[in-house]
Enzyme design. Structure first.
Site, mmCIF file in Angstrom:
data_model
loop_
_atom_site.group_PDB
_atom_site.id
_atom_site.type_symbol
_atom_site.label_atom_id
_atom_site.label_comp_id
_atom_site.label_asym_id
_atom_site.label_seq_id
_atom_site.Cartn_x
_atom_site.Cartn_y
_atom_site.Cartn_z
ATOM 1 N N ASP A 194 8.842 8.737 -1.715
ATOM 2 C CA ASP A 194 8.999 7.695 -0.696
ATOM 3 C C ASP A 194 10.477 7.436 -0.530
ATOM 4 O O ASP A 194 11.262 7.761 -1.411
ATOM 5 C CB ASP A 194 8.469 6.365 -1.246
ATOM 6 C CG ASP A 194 6.995 6.252 -1.124
ATOM 7 O OD1 ASP A 194 6.405 7.110 -0.492
ATOM 8 O OD2 ASP A 194 6.457 5.272 -1.683
ATOM 9 N N ASP B 63 2.427 4.175 -3.124
ATOM 10 C CA ASP B 63 2.239 2.802 -3.569
ATOM 11 C C ASP B 63 1.039 2.112 -2.937
ATOM 12 O O ASP B 63 0.442 1.244 -3.520
ATOM 13 C CB ASP B 63 3.516 1.975 -3.350
ATOM 14 C CG ASP B 63 4.146 2.239 -1.991
ATOM 15 O OD1 ASP B 63 3.386 2.572 -1.068
ATOM 16 O OD2 ASP B 63 5.372 2.110 -1.857
ATOM 17 N N ASP C 235 -2.715 5.719 -0.371
ATOM 18 C CA ASP C 235 -2.014 6.848 -0.986
ATOM 19 C C ASP C 235 -2.831 7.476 -2.101
ATOM 20 O O ASP C 235 -2.506 8.555 -2.586
ATOM 21 C CB ASP C 235 -0.669 6.394 -1.579
ATOM 22 C CG ASP C 235 0.351 6.088 -0.502
ATOM 23 O OD1 ASP C 235 0.211 6.652 0.597
ATOM 24 O OD2 ASP C 235 1.267 5.293 -0.753
#
Ligand code: ATP
Length: 911
Positions: A338, A642, A646
């Site tokens: 990310d 997170d 996901d």
């Protein structure tokens, strides 16, 4: 609970779903504003912490006796019995003593390893969002008491049994309780008393996962009183301390034991028939052979090495949830990360504010709400700028964060980006509390990464209704038809806004758009359809979120270690590319967006993934597809995540990594590893540790196996040649179970080799024992056997007694082991360096311990009786040490030749 009561505690608990919210609150003596802190403390004392009893561990006695459940121990016990029958009491006592010692050491080590893992697991204890004293606060879930009001959001794990009071699209996945993996939509209305657990739509049960929406509930049961508390089997689950490598070694050790027993039988027959040794003597010889050849200490040492590695990772912010991940980490070839908060600092500041007619710059640093608004470098008075005020007001109301001034400075509770918007509002002089009171929120569509926006519905005291929307600019633009120019509404100039988004994003700014719409006064709820069109655009915010310095360094480190780093972000393509360039990712010139992904077929994408490192505006399903395609190309993929959505990608990745702070419980549950500081640098460190643990496991194996090999070779050679044994079975037992274990243990603490992050990742399918390692094991085995046999025969020829020669032989074996330990610490690099010779604390302690033990073994009179040893004189002592040194030199020479050879064979870099 009194048995006379018509309903047991469990039955009462089962009826919460039949009560109305008000009845539930009343019966739990609670209010919608939450308990007071004092009342909560009282209840905590009364009900105890909201925790399930620890999984039942095997009793200490059972854990102790399990160490006797081992083929070798059976062999030894049989040997003890037979020696006793033969009247060799000393042998019996020594064998029994060693067996017992082995069990005690195994028991203690395993206990420590289990405790360490347990402690690490506790570091992941979940948090709950509760209302106490009328305020929202985040609390350790074990502090919850009946009557607490708990807020549930997508991704949360329900922390206790709750009777729901409010729901908004709330869906809960209750597979742990019902086995049903489809999420169940929740409601507030009471249901029939006989509804099954899965049909109690107004309840949220502890341990289940919120998969969408949000809700509010009152705690009705905690700890063992919860539904999950009744299913004791679930909690009793104990994770076994193993990884594929250790399992493989276990199997290997078992096969080896069988093979050795067969060999021992053959040697017995050979010795008795062809060499005419006595059966009793031959029996002791083959017991010696069995003891010599079976690597009995190995499984325990591997387990401890693993536990120590995992503990070391936890200290460096990487918590391993599933042990096999430790090994997989070492072969990761692509890390998909990310951006926000992992690669960047997640300390946001609003820098620009683009309104229809102008773009303002915003001054100030961090969360300190002081700073000015300027137009082309000239400060302006926010009070005289109604559109600025209106836009900031919208940003502060359509917002779930809170700004607080503490002694240590200003801090934000909640999403840092929303916090930054509050700070911008405060810079313009908005009174955040008063604004929230003037336009209280009636309903909300929470943010999710699928839609990439959030919306709120507000009602003024005069009854006017207002919808506010904030989100990713392209999404918000799609929902708008008009823009506000400060005086009036005008048609939306889409092209102009896109150009301005691009300008802000090119500077690496994260762009957010704000829009509003008047709603009918009667409207009380907010649905997606309400914001689907007709919104009025107010303006754009440009926020900076600089890359973390340590992430820049970690990216470089990963690249040097042969791994590719890919950024997979929900942010705008241009912003993502700008940040990727600052982070120095390899390919930042092209970006694939979620939209592109939807257009591309698998074949095209599979081709492109190799040279695209930035994926923007990606939603969670895209992540899953990317992981799959990368894996199909043979990559071992680590992927961060997170959000609740996901979870599939995290599960699919070879190493799923959840963020400790930002991550939802759902993501943590799905992940193999949790990074407690959400920092990319911790991922790089975890990979380094993973590689180190794997190498250390390998080092323990190649340290211990040649000892066994050398001993067995000596015995077999003696039998074949018709010689007396150079080492007695009891002495071998001593070496294997005392000296070798102490020395091998030091390898568990080995730090990373200096070049560990300059090597490419280990191929996933690489066999544990490569040709090189097998060669090394054979070479060292032969050298050990030569040393032992050499000193034994030499001293025999020069008039030493049998006992003296054997004592020299044992000490030579141990001395060679000690020097071999220094050699094995670096498999290919030279050990004869200052760093190599100084060792580590663990190495020095182990060597000191073994030295002391050998002195006792050699010189203590009681040892003389037990092991038939004799004192070693100075000259022989020196010879023994020199043999150890010689071994080290030979191995160093071998490393040198091998390095030269490899250097010659490595092709010149292609040009
Ligand atoms: P990363 O995936 O790297 O963490 P991200 O935070 O941008 O990046 P998401 O959380 O999926 O990814 O957010 C996607 C986009 O949604 C953001 O770029 C932003 O434009 C918008 N957004 C994020 N948080 C909010 C929020 N609380 N309210 C409104 N819009 C938001």
């Amino acid at each position: 609970m009194a048995t006379a009561s018509p309903l047991s505690a469990h039955d009462t608990a089962r009826l919460w779903h039949t009560l109305s919210p008000a009845q539930t609150l009343e019966s739990r003596a609670a209010s919608a504003a939450g308990l007071s802190a004092a009342e909560a403390q009282l209840r905590l004392d009364q009900h105890g912490p909201n925790r399930l009893p620890e999984g039942k561990r095997r009793s200490a006695l059972a854990r102790f006796f399990i160490h006797f459940h081992n083929l070798l121990i059976y062999v030894l016990l049989a040997a003890a019995l037979i020696t006793a029958l033969l009247g060799h009491w000393v042998d019996t006592a020594v064998i029994m003593g060693v067996v017992l010692l082995n069990a005690v050491i195994g028991f203690i080590q395993e206990g420590k390893a289990e405790d360490a893992l347990q402690a690490i697991r506790l570091m992941l204890s979940p948090q709950a969002m509760v209302l106490r004293d009328g305020r929202r606060q985040s609390l350790a879930a074990d502090q919850l008491v009946p009557g607490d009001i708990v807020v549930l959001q997508a991704g949360d794990k329900v922390p206790a049994d709750l009777r729901l009071l409010q729901v908004k699209n709330l869906q809960i996945q209750e597979a742990v309780l019902t086995g049903e993996s489809m999420a169940v939509p929740k409601q507030v209305a009471a249901v029939a008393a006989d509804a099954l657990l899965g049909d109690r739509r107004n309840m949220a049960y502890s341990g289940t996962l919120v998969s969408a929406g949000h809700g509010l509930g009152v705690v009705v049961a905690t700890g063992v009183d919860t539904e999950i508390g009744h299913i004791s089997t679930l909690v009793a689950r104990v994770e076994t301390l193993t990884t594929p490598l250790i399992a493989q070694m276990d199997r290997f050790a078992r096969w080896l034991t069988l093979a050795v027993l067969a060999l021992a039988a053959a040697v017995f027959v050979f010795g008795v028939t062809l060499r005419e040794f006595g059966a009793a003597e031959m029996f002791m010889t083959v017991v010696g052979l069995a003891v010599a050849a079976i690597p009995e200490g190995l499984p325990a040492i591997l387990t401890v090495t693993l536990a120590i590695g995992v503990q070391r990772m936890a200290r460096r912010h990487a918590i391993i949830r599933r042990l096999p991940a430790v090994e997989t980490l070492g072969s990761v070839s692509i890390i998909c990360s990310d951006k926000t908060g992992t690669l960047t600092r997640n300390e946001m500041t609003v820098r620009s504010l683009a309104l229809a007619a102008e773009t303002l710059e915003v001054g100030g640093t961090g969360y300190d709400p002081h700073g000015d608004f300027a137009l082309a470098g000239v400060s302006l008075d926010p009070d005289r700028h109604p559109l600025l005020q209106q836009t900031l007001r919208a940003a502060c109301l359509c917002n779930d964060a809170a700004l607080e001034h503490r002694e240590s400075g200003w801090c934000v509770h909640g999403d840092p980006m929303e916090g930054a918007l509050l700070v911008a509002g405060a810079k313009a002089g908005l009174d955040l509390t008063a604004e929230a009171q003037n336009l209280p929120r009636t309903d909300l569509i929470p943010f999710d990464s699928e839609h990439k926006y959030m919306a709120t519905l507000h009602h003024s005291h005069a009854g006017e209704a207002l919808i506010l929307l904030k989100g990713a600019p392209e999404r918000v633009l799609q929902l708008c038809t008009q823009q506000h120019n400060g005086e009036q509404l005008e048609p939306l100039n889409v092209n102009d806004w896109h150009a301005r988004i691009d300008t802000l994003a090119r500077q690496g700014q994260r762009v957010l758009a704000l829009a509003y719409k008047q709603a009918p006064t009667t409207q009380q709820t907010l649905e997606f359809a309400d914001v689907a069109d007709g919104m009025v655009l107010l303006g754009l915010f440009g926020l900076i979120d600089p890359p973390r310095d340590e992430a820049i360094a970690a990216v470089a480190q990963c690249q040097a270690a042969g791994m590719q780093v890919k950024m997979i972000t929900g942010d705008h393509a241009v912003t993502a590319a700008a940040i990727a360039a600052q982070l120095k990712l390899t390919h930042t010139d092209s970006v694939i967006t979620g939209h592109d992904l939807d257009q591309m077929d698998d074949q095209t994408l599979r081709r492109r993934v190799a040279d695209v490192d930035v994926y923007a505006r990606v939603s969670p399903e895209h992540k899953l597809r990317l992981v799959k395609l990368l894996q199909e190309r043979g990559a071992v993929v680590a992927m961060t995540g997170d959000g609740v959505n996901d979870a599939p990608a995290l599960k699919r990745a070879d190493v799923g990594i959840a963020m400790g702070h930002k991550g939802t419980e759902a993501a943590k549950e799905a992940a193999e590893m949790v990074i407690t500081d959400d920092n990319f640098a911790s991922i790089a460190r975890a990979v380094q540790e993973g590689r180190t643990v794997y190498t250390n496991l390998k080092k323990s194996i190649i340290f211990l196996l040649p000892v066994n090999g050398g001993e067995s070779l000596s015995i077999i050679a003696a039998v074949l040649l018709g010689f007396t044994l150079p080492i007695t079975p009891l002495q071998i037992l001593w070496v294997n179970m005392v000296s070798s274990v102490a020395l091998a243990m030091a390898l568990a603490f080995e730090p990373a080799e200096p070049d560990v992050m300059r090597q490419p990742p280990r191929p996933a399918r690489e066999p544990l024992l490569s040709g090189f390692l097998i060669w090394r094991i054979l070479l060292v085995s032969v050298l050990f056997a030569a040393g032992v046999f050499g000193i034994f025969s030499w001293s025999q020829l020069h008039g030493s007694t049998l006992e003296e020669s054997r004592t020299y032989a044992v000490n030579t074996l141990v001395a060679m082991e000690v020097f071999y330990l220094f050699s094995v610490r670096y498999l290919r690099a030279p050990s004869l360096t200052l760093r190599g010779l100084l060792g580590t604390r663990a190495v020095l302690i182990a060597v000191g311990l073994v030295l002391a033990l050998q002195l006792i073994f050699t010189y203590a009179p009681f040892m003389e009786r037990l092991f038939d040893t004799r004192p070693v004189d100075f000259v022989h002592g020196l010879e023994i040490i020199m043999l150890g040194v010689l071994l080290l030199f030979i191995l160093e020479l071998e490393k040198l030749v091998r390095r030269r050879h490899t250097a010659r064979r490595t092709p010149e870099p292609e040009n």
